[in-house]
Write a protein that holds these residues in place. Structure first.
Motif, PDB file in Angstrom:
ATOM      1  N   LEU A 121       0.818  -1.210   0.000  1.00 57.46           N
ATOM      2  CA  LEU A 121       0.000   0.000   0.000  1.00 57.46           C
ATOM      3  C   LEU A 121       0.856   1.266   0.000  1.00 57.46           C
ATOM      4  N   ARG A 122       0.309   2.317  -0.574  1.00 53.00           N
ATOM      5  CA  ARG A 122       1.030   3.596  -0.612  1.00 53.00           C
ATOM      6  C   ARG A 122       0.568   4.551   0.478  1.00 53.00           C
ATOM      7  N   THR A 123      -0.505   4.203   1.163  1.00 48.43           N
ATOM      8  CA  THR A 123      -0.957   4.975   2.323  1.00 48.43           C
ATOM      9  C   THR A 123      -1.103   4.035   3.504  1.00 48.43           C
ATOM     10  N   GLN A 142      -9.966  -4.311   8.318  1.00 53.02           N
ATOM     11  CA  GLN A 142      -9.343  -2.990   8.310  1.00 53.02           C
ATOM     12  C   GLN A 142     -10.175  -2.076   9.192  1.00 53.02           C
ATOM     13  N   LEU A 143      -9.528  -1.340  10.060  1.00 49.70           N
ATOM     14  CA  LEU A 143     -10.252  -0.441  10.957  1.00 49.70           C
ATOM     15  C   LEU A 143     -10.148   1.016  10.542  1.00 49.70           C
ATOM     16  N   THR A 144      -8.994   1.422  10.033  1.00 49.22           N
ATOM     17  CA  THR A 144      -8.849   2.813   9.594  1.00 49.22           C
ATOM     18  C   THR A 144      -7.963   2.884   8.367  1.00 49.22           C
ATOM     19  N   GLN A 145      -8.111   3.973   7.660  1.00 50.60           N
ATOM     20  CA  GLN A 145      -7.253   4.264   6.519  1.00 50.60           C
ATOM     21  C   GLN A 145      -6.805   5.702   6.661  1.00 50.60           C
ATOM     22  N   GLY A 146      -5.501   5.905   6.778  1.00 52.22           N
ATOM     23  CA  GLY A 146      -4.994   7.242   7.059  1.00 52.22           C
ATOM     24  C   GLY A 146      -4.336   7.888   5.869  1.00 52.22           C
ATOM     25  N   GLY A 147      -3.583   8.929   6.149  1.00 50.65           N
ATOM     26  CA  GLY A 147      -2.854   9.617   5.102  1.00 50.65           C
ATOM     27  C   GLY A 147      -1.529   8.924   4.837  1.00 50.65           C
ATOM     28  N   ALA A 173      -1.988  -4.232  13.486  1.00 56.28           N
ATOM     29  CA  ALA A 173      -0.923  -4.040  12.499  1.00 56.28           C
ATOM     30  C   ALA A 173      -1.203  -2.812  11.661  1.00 56.28           C
ATOM     31  N   HIS A 174      -0.133  -2.159  11.253  1.00 55.60           N
ATOM     32  CA  HIS A 174      -0.264  -1.106  10.254  1.00 55.60           C
ATOM     33  C   HIS A 174       0.988  -1.116   9.392  1.00 55.60           C
ATOM     34  N   ASN A 175       0.911  -0.459   8.270  1.00 55.32           N
ATOM     35  CA  ASN A 175       2.035  -0.456   7.337  1.00 55.32           C
ATOM     36  C   ASN A 175       2.769   0.872   7.347  1.00 55.32           C
ATOM     37  N   HIS A 176       4.032   0.831   6.976  1.00 59.23           N
ATOM     38  CA  HIS A 176       4.839   2.025   6.760  1.00 59.23           C
ATOM     39  C   HIS A 176       5.220   2.067   5.286  1.00 59.23           C
ATOM     40  N   PRO A 177       4.525   2.819   4.472  1.00 55.67           N
ATOM     41  CA  PRO A 177       4.838   2.870   3.040  1.00 55.67           C
ATOM     42  C   PRO A 177       6.258   3.347   2.745  1.00 55.67           C
ATOM     43  N   SER A 178       6.862   4.052   3.692  1.00 51.74           N
ATOM     44  CA  SER A 178       8.223   4.560   3.484  1.00 51.74           C
ATOM     45  C   SER A 178       9.261   3.451   3.437  1.00 51.74           C
ATOM     46  N   GLY A 179       8.896   2.269   3.970  1.00 51.68           N
ATOM     47  CA  GLY A 179       9.855   1.170   4.029  1.00 51.68           C
ATOM     48  C   GLY A 179      10.619   1.111   5.333  1.00 51.68           C
ATOM     49  N   ASN A 180      10.490   2.125   6.178  1.00 53.65           N
ATOM     50  CA  ASN A 180      11.144   2.150   7.484  1.00 53.65           C
ATOM     51  C   ASN A 180      10.228   1.498   8.507  1.00 53.65           C
ATOM     52  N   PHE A 181      10.655   0.333   9.033  1.00 47.81           N
ATOM     53  CA  PHE A 181       9.754  -0.339   9.972  1.00 47.81           C
ATOM     54  C   PHE A 181      10.057  -0.014  11.440  1.00 47.81           C
TER      55      PHE A 181
END
Length: 225
Positions: A121-123, A142-147, A173-181
Motif C-alpha cells: 500500500l502507498r498509504t 481494516q479499521l482505519t485508513q490514514g494519510g 498491524a499497520h504499514n509504513h509505506p516509506s519502508g522504514n519499519f
C-alpha cells in the motif's frame, strides 16, 4: 414496545431481537419463515400445527413437498417455497464442514496473514486480527485508513469489534509505506493505550506489527509489550 402488546405474528421477530435466536421455540422460528398465519390462526399457531403433523421433527418436515405444505390452510406456494428453502439451507449447512481456522503461533504467522493486505500500500492502514482462546483467527478487518504518514486508530471501535466476535486476543498491524519499519513515538503510544484498555476487558493485545514491503517489525518479538 413490550412483546405482550404486539400482534402475535410480530412477537417472534421482536423476541429474536430482544432475547436472541436461541430463545425461540420451533413454532416461533417457523412463524418467522412464514411471516403470517391465516384468518383463523396466527403464524405461531399455524407453525405449531404444521410441526405437530410431522411429530415436531425438522427432518420429517424437510421431506414434505411444496404441494404437501400447501395442504395447510394459509400456506400458499410462496410460503411453502420459503419453508422448503429454509430447510434446504439448514441441510446444506449441516453437510458442510466448519472451515479450519488459521492458528497464530508467532509474529511470522500473523505477518503471513496480513502482508497481502498491507505490504504494497502507498498509504497507511490499520488492521486487526481477532483470535479466540486457542489463538485461532476468527475475524480480520481494516479499521482505519490514514494519510501518507499516519493512521488514526479509534480504540473504542477496535474493542467493540473484539466484543462482537467474542475475541480474547488481538493482533494489531499497520504499514509504513516509506519502508522504514522502526516504530514511531505515536506507534508506541497507541500500542500501550490498546494494551491497557484490553486489560479492563480481559482481551489481550498479543502483538503489534509494522509491515513494510519486504519485512516487518514485531513489538512482541522486541519485548515492547
Amino acid at each position: 414496545m413490550p412483546i405482550k402488546f404486539l400482534a402475535e405474528d410480530d412477537r417472534p421477530r421482536e423476541k429474536f431481537l430482544l432475547k436472541g435466536k436461541d430463545s425461540l421455540s420451533d413454532s416461533e422460528l417457523l412463524a418467522i419463515v412464514m411471516g403470517s398465519g391465516n384468518k383463523d390462526e396466527t403464524a405461531i399457531e399455524l407453525g405449531r400445527k404444521i410441526l405437530a403433523s410431522v411429530n415436531n421433527n425438522w427432518n420429517q418436515l424437510s421431506l414434505l413437498s411444496v404441494k404437501d405444505l400447501m395442504k395447510f390452510k394459509g400456506i400458499g406456494e410462496v410460503k411453502a417455497i420459503s419453508i422448503a428453502t429454509a430447510l434446504e439451507i439448514g441441510r446444506r449447512r449441516a453437510s458442510q464442514e466448519i472451515p479450519q481456522k488459521t492458528v497464530i503461533a508467532n509474529s511470522k504467522d500473523a505477518y503471513l496473514v496480513l502482508k497481502n493486505y498491507l505490504a504494497d500500500l502507498r498509504t497507511e492502514e490499520f488492521w486487526a486480527i481477532f483470535l479466540n482462546q486457542s489463538n485461532k483467527v476468527i475475524y480480520l478487518t481494516q479499521l482505519t485508513q490514514g494519510g501518507i504518514n499516519q493512521s488514526i486508530v479509534d480504540v473504542r471501535v477496535l474493542f467493540r469489534t473484539a466484543l462482537e466476535h467474542f475475541s480474547t486476543g488481538i493482533i494489531i498491524a499497520h504499514n509504513h509505506p516509506s519502508g522504514n519499519f522502526k516504530p514511531s513515538k505515536e506507534d508506541s503510544e497507541i500500542t500501550q493505550k490498546i494494551k491497557e484498555a484490553g486489560k479492563v476487558l480481559s482481551i489481550q493485545l498479543l502483538d503489534h506489527l509494522i509491515i513494510t514491503q519486504n519485512s516487518y517489525f514485531s513489538f512482541s518479538d522486541e519485548g515492547l509489550l
